[in-house]
Design a protein around this motif. Structure first.
Motif, PDB file in Angstrom:
ATOM      1  N   ARG A 137       2.264   1.549  -3.516  1.00  0.00           N
ATOM      2  CA  ARG A 137       1.232   1.893  -4.503  1.00  0.00           C
ATOM      3  C   ARG A 137       0.795   3.345  -4.377  1.00  0.00           C
ATOM      4  O   ARG A 137       0.333   3.942  -5.353  1.00  0.00           O
ATOM      5  CB  ARG A 137       0.017   0.959  -4.312  1.00  0.00           C
ATOM      6  CG  ARG A 137      -1.125   1.224  -5.292  1.00  0.00           C
ATOM      7  CD  ARG A 137      -0.689   1.021  -6.730  1.00  0.00           C
ATOM      8  NE  ARG A 137      -1.757   1.332  -7.666  1.00  0.00           N
ATOM      9  CZ  ARG A 137      -2.015   2.548  -8.129  1.00  0.00           C
ATOM     10  NH1 ARG A 137      -1.293   3.577  -7.719  1.00  0.00           N
ATOM     11  NH2 ARG A 137      -2.990   2.752  -8.994  1.00  0.00           N
ATOM     12  N   LEU A 144      -4.362  -5.445  -1.798  1.00  0.00           N
ATOM     13  CA  LEU A 144      -4.626  -4.632  -2.975  1.00  0.00           C
ATOM     14  C   LEU A 144      -5.269  -5.486  -4.061  1.00  0.00           C
ATOM     15  O   LEU A 144      -4.843  -6.626  -4.291  1.00  0.00           O
ATOM     16  CB  LEU A 144      -3.325  -4.056  -3.518  1.00  0.00           C
ATOM     17  CG  LEU A 144      -2.761  -2.814  -2.845  1.00  0.00           C
ATOM     18  CD1 LEU A 144      -1.291  -2.650  -3.227  1.00  0.00           C
ATOM     19  CD2 LEU A 144      -3.548  -1.578  -3.245  1.00  0.00           C
ATOM     20  N   ARG A 176       1.880   2.671  -9.510  1.00  0.00           N
ATOM     21  CA  ARG A 176       1.326   1.329  -9.645  1.00  0.00           C
ATOM     22  C   ARG A 176       2.415   0.323 -10.025  1.00  0.00           C
ATOM     23  O   ARG A 176       2.234  -0.881  -9.886  1.00  0.00           O
ATOM     24  CB  ARG A 176       0.179   1.290 -10.652  1.00  0.00           C
ATOM     25  CG  ARG A 176       0.547   1.532 -12.099  1.00  0.00           C
ATOM     26  CD  ARG A 176      -0.649   1.271 -13.028  1.00  0.00           C
ATOM     27  NE  ARG A 176      -1.007  -0.132 -13.033  1.00  0.00           N
ATOM     28  CZ  ARG A 176      -2.221  -0.609 -12.715  1.00  0.00           C
ATOM     29  NH1 ARG A 176      -3.181   0.225 -12.363  1.00  0.00           N
ATOM     30  NH2 ARG A 176      -2.458  -1.905 -12.755  1.00  0.00           N
ATOM     31  N   ASP A 202      -4.923  -3.177  -9.542  1.00  0.00           N
ATOM     32  CA  ASP A 202      -4.460  -1.857  -9.097  1.00  0.00           C
ATOM     33  C   ASP A 202      -2.949  -1.750  -8.984  1.00  0.00           C
ATOM     34  O   ASP A 202      -2.429  -0.692  -8.609  1.00  0.00           O
ATOM     35  CB  ASP A 202      -5.076  -1.525  -7.724  1.00  0.00           C
ATOM     36  CG  ASP A 202      -6.539  -1.189  -7.805  1.00  0.00           C
ATOM     37  OD1 ASP A 202      -7.078  -1.126  -8.935  1.00  0.00           O
ATOM     38  OD2 ASP A 202      -7.163  -0.991  -6.744  1.00  0.00           O
ATOM     39  N   ILE A 203      -2.215  -2.819  -9.306  1.00  0.00           N
ATOM     40  CA  ILE A 203      -0.769  -2.801  -9.112  1.00  0.00           C
ATOM     41  C   ILE A 203      -0.100  -3.656 -10.175  1.00  0.00           C
ATOM     42  O   ILE A 203      -0.650  -4.681 -10.596  1.00  0.00           O
ATOM     43  CB  ILE A 203      -0.401  -3.300  -7.689  1.00  0.00           C
ATOM     44  CG1 ILE A 203       1.093  -3.178  -7.412  1.00  0.00           C
ATOM     45  CG2 ILE A 203      -0.882  -4.725  -7.473  1.00  0.00           C
ATOM     46  CD1 ILE A 203       1.469  -3.480  -5.962  1.00  0.00           C
ATOM     47  N   HIS A 247       0.830  -1.201   0.000  1.00  0.00           N
ATOM     48  CA  HIS A 247       0.000   0.000   0.000  1.00  0.00           C
ATOM     49  C   HIS A 247       0.868   1.256   0.000  1.00  0.00           C
ATOM     50  O   HIS A 247       0.565   2.235  -0.692  1.00  0.00           O
ATOM     51  CB  HIS A 247      -0.936   0.005   1.217  1.00  0.00           C
ATOM     52  CG  HIS A 247      -2.201  -0.737   1.007  1.00  0.00           C
ATOM     53  ND1 HIS A 247      -3.281  -0.200   0.315  1.00  0.00           N
ATOM     54  CD2 HIS A 247      -2.588  -1.988   1.379  1.00  0.00           C
ATOM     55  CE1 HIS A 247      -4.268  -1.077   0.280  1.00  0.00           C
ATOM     56  NE2 HIS A 247      -3.877  -2.176   0.920  1.00  0.00           N
TER      57      HIS A 247
END
Length: 343
Positions: A162, A223, A166, A227-228, A159
């Motif tokens: 990120r 996550l 990304r 998103d990554i 987190h």
């Protein structure tokens, strides 16, 4: 080499460029600044003297708080570690008689040194103080995107990474880096903020540090994979000291392709050429356990150095000094299938 520790920012320090710090600081300096929340955010800058993005970002951030409040009033306490000011004065990664400051933190493979003892003292002091999170700020020399690095596959670390980008890289080698040492104490990241002189990198780093100062907690939930973009560094590629190298039109045992920087963060097919070889020309590839895996990744065929299998490089640069002092590049694999399960 002794650690200097202060509980304030010396007058005029924030007006100085990184090259001018050595005239005002005797050496590595730890500034413990108060804030509305504890524990502190740890930020390190100038681990490499020719990478000023961290110092530029933090001094702009602190100047902004001074201008708004008339005093240093931060939303969270901050411990700011200013590293190799003497190398910064010379615009060098490190001086010839110094080790690399980002290879001598606890867990290092390097031989004992004064710098190694100093970094151990920084970690010990931060352990006693307690930390919220740790950020190490760097520039890139090659054409790379802004990205974050972590040394643990942990939701809090991811987190934090990120929040910056990304694109996130997980690595365990090289050893002795700041983020590995601080990972024993708190979530930690290394941030790669683009080339020296790019204002976008300074602004991005400043905004990220400011955002971290305003966080009340780091989430522990997973996550979503979409998103990554998580990558894993599987190997480091170096040029042996006895091998001459260069770029066209120069002549050398290893004549590197002028197109190398375009390869960063691209999935390259087997057969991709990294350069031409003359007698004695070679590279060495070591995996994350330090094992020689050169033949797994490269083949020398018809005097050409080519990939034996698909790979994704990072940190490729045309800067010969960086290649000699650090490495030619790292090789990565996609790693999203190793994300922690959703909570």
């Amino acid at each position: 080499m002794e650690l200097r520790e202060l509980d304030h920012v010396p007058d005029g320090l924030l007006q100085l460029n990184s090259a001018d710090l050595a005239a005002h600081l005797d050496g590595p300096t730890l500034l413990n600044l108060p804030g509305d929340r504890e524990p502190a955010l740890f930020v390190s800058v100038l681990m490499h003297g020719n990478e000023p993005v961290g110092w530029d970002a933090v001094r702009l951030l602190l100047q902004g708080y001074l201008e708004r409040h008339g005093k240093m009033r931060l939303p969270r306490a901050m411990s700011l570690f200013i590293g190799n000011v003497h190398a910064a004065a010379a615009n060098a990664r490190h001086l010839p008689d110094q080790p690399d400051f980002n290879r001598v933190w606890p867990g290092s493979d390097e031989p004992p040194s004064a710098a190694q003892a100093l970094m151990a003292e920084v970690v010990a002091r931060m352990q006693r103080r307690g930390l919220f999170a740790s950020i190490d700020l760097h520039n890139n020399t090659g054409a790379n995107p802004h990205y974050a690095c972590v040394n643990r596959i942990d939701n809090r670390f991811l987190h934090l990474a990120r929040l910056f980008a990304r694109t996130v890289v997980y690595f365990v080698r090289p050893r002795g880096v700041q983020s590995q040492a601080m990972a024993q104490l708190c979530p930690s990241v290394t941030l790669e903020c683009g080339r020296v002189g790019e204002r976008l990198g300074v602004d991005h780093a400043r905004e990220f540090v400011d955002a971290c100062l305003h966080l009340s907690a780091l989430p522990d939930h997973a996550l979503p994979p979409q998103d990554i973009d998580l990558f894993h560094t599987v190997a480091q590629v170096t040029v042996p000291e006895e091998v001459s190298f260069g770029f066209p039109p120069h002549d050398a045992q290893l004549l590197l392709s002028p197109e190398l920087e375009r390869f960063n963060f691209r999935e390259l097919p087997a057969g991709t050429s990294f350069g031409q070889l003359q007698q004695g020309g070679r590279v060495v590839v070591r995996d994350e356990h330090g094992r020689n895996v050169t033949e797994r990744f490269f083949v020398a065929d018809s005097d050409e150095l080519t990939l034996r299998q698909p790979a994704m490089p990072s940190m490729l640069t045309a800067d010969a000094t960086v290649i000699r002092q650090d490495c030619l590049c790292y090789l990565m694999e996609r790693y999203n299938d190793h994300l922690p399960a959703r909570g």
